[in-house]
Design an enzyme around this catalytic site. Structure first.
Site, short mmCIF file in Angstrom:
data_model
loop_
_atom_site.label_atom_id
_atom_site.label_comp_id
_atom_site.label_asym_id
_atom_site.label_seq_id
_atom_site.Cartn_x
_atom_site.Cartn_y
_atom_site.Cartn_z
N HIS A 276 0.86 -1.18 0.00
CA HIS A 276 0.00 0.00 0.00
C HIS A 276 0.89 1.23 0.00
O HIS A 276 1.56 1.51 0.99
CB HIS A 276 -0.91 -0.01 1.23
CG HIS A 276 -1.89 1.12 1.28
ND1 HIS A 276 -2.80 1.26 2.31
CD2 HIS A 276 -2.10 2.18 0.45
CE1 HIS A 276 -3.53 2.34 2.10
NE2 HIS A 276 -3.11 2.92 0.98
N GLU B 33 -2.19 -1.66 -3.47
CA GLU B 33 -3.26 -0.94 -2.79
C GLU B 33 -3.03 0.56 -2.92
O GLU B 33 -1.91 1.04 -2.74
CB GLU B 33 -3.32 -1.33 -1.32
CG GLU B 33 -3.76 -2.76 -1.07
CD GLU B 33 -3.93 -3.08 0.40
OE1 GLU B 33 -4.62 -4.07 0.70
OE2 GLU B 33 -3.38 -2.35 1.25
N HIS C 40 -8.03 -7.98 6.46
CA HIS C 40 -7.91 -6.94 7.47
C HIS C 40 -8.14 -7.53 8.86
O HIS C 40 -9.20 -8.04 9.17
CB HIS C 40 -8.88 -5.77 7.26
CG HIS C 40 -8.45 -4.54 8.03
ND1 HIS C 40 -7.46 -3.69 7.57
CD2 HIS C 40 -8.81 -4.06 9.23
CE1 HIS C 40 -7.27 -2.72 8.44
NE2 HIS C 40 -8.07 -2.93 9.47
#
Length: 248
Positions: free
Chosen positions: A48, A75, A196
């Site tokens: 990310h 991401e 997550h």
């Protein structure tokens, strides 16, 4: 392994970079972690690149794009800066996520239903450079249906509420929301991933859900790696997932 029991592990290496950035050093190298993860059985590597560059840096992404043997899942926030960068590096997979500077980690799913045209445009731009796009969303029927409407081929269901549940009843309710989200997504023709907050003690019920294609897991693996080494941490997570998937 049959198609029904197949499940993929995407290893998020952001927090290897977090440790590096804490001291502004050149180590530990997230690229080495990615290569070790691949050797241990990871099916892909997730990074990310945040607006504030708190962990992963542009150089990390560029090097990973050149050296990975599996695939990169990039991401990114839905910003012009990130879209332009993704168009340049052409990641195999990209995942659009919400992003706020003050959050410690991504706190909720993307509001696709509230900004369909913006997300549709981003999906089209990424698809044009050959990137398979997923949308990181809560297991909410409204968001899942909107994701299908904007043309994304895949979604990643946010499992944070399941992971953070404080009692078994709440956890069971949140797991059922994920199950229903997977079923709805599949019925709409979407590839369904999840992630997550998943760790070694809560991943199996999610991995056992029929229809889940991939789990993206990072913090738990990086933390466990401090004690057992990165390859062993990845291998243990993959083994748990595969064992759970056989129960579908």
């Amino acid at each position: 392994m049959t198609e029904a029991t197949r499940i993929l592990l995407g290893v998020n290496i952001d927090h290897v970079a977090t440790l590096r950035q804490a001291r502004g050093t050149r180590y530990p190298d997230p690229v080495k972690a990615a290569l070790d993860a691949e050797e241990a059985g990871a099916d892909g590597i997730t990074v990310h690149l945040r607006e504030d560059r708190r962990h992963i840096q542009e150089r990390d992404v560029r090097v990973l794009k050149e050296v990975l043997q599996t695939r990169m899942n990039f991401e990114m926030g839905v910003t012009e800066e990130m879209l332009a960068f993704a168009e340049e590096i052409r990641p195999a997979h990209s995942c659009l996520v919400p992003e706020r500077r003050e959050e410690l980690t991504t706190e909720g799913g993307l509001d696709v239903a509230g900004q369909e045209q913006r997300i549709r445009d981003a999906v089209r731009r990424l698809a044009a450079v050959g990137s398979e796009v997923s949308l990181f969303i809560d297991p909410d029927p409204r968001q899942i249906e909107a994701s299908a409407r904007v043309g994304a081929p895949a979604i990643e269901l946010h499992t944070g509420r399941y992971a953070d549940a404080e009692d078994p009843e709440e956890q069971a309710r949140e797991l059922q929301r994920v199950r229903e989200g997977v079923a709805l997504g599949r019925s709409l023709g979407l590839i369904v991933n999840a992630g997550h907050g998943l760790h070694y003690h809560n991943v199996e019920p999610v991995a056992a859900i029929d229809g889940i294609n991939e789990l993206n897991i990072g913090h738990a693996i990086v933390a466990h790696a401090l004690f057992v080494g990165f390859r062993q941490a990845v291998a243990e997570m993959k083994a748990l997932m595969l064992a759970a998937a056989t129960k579908r």
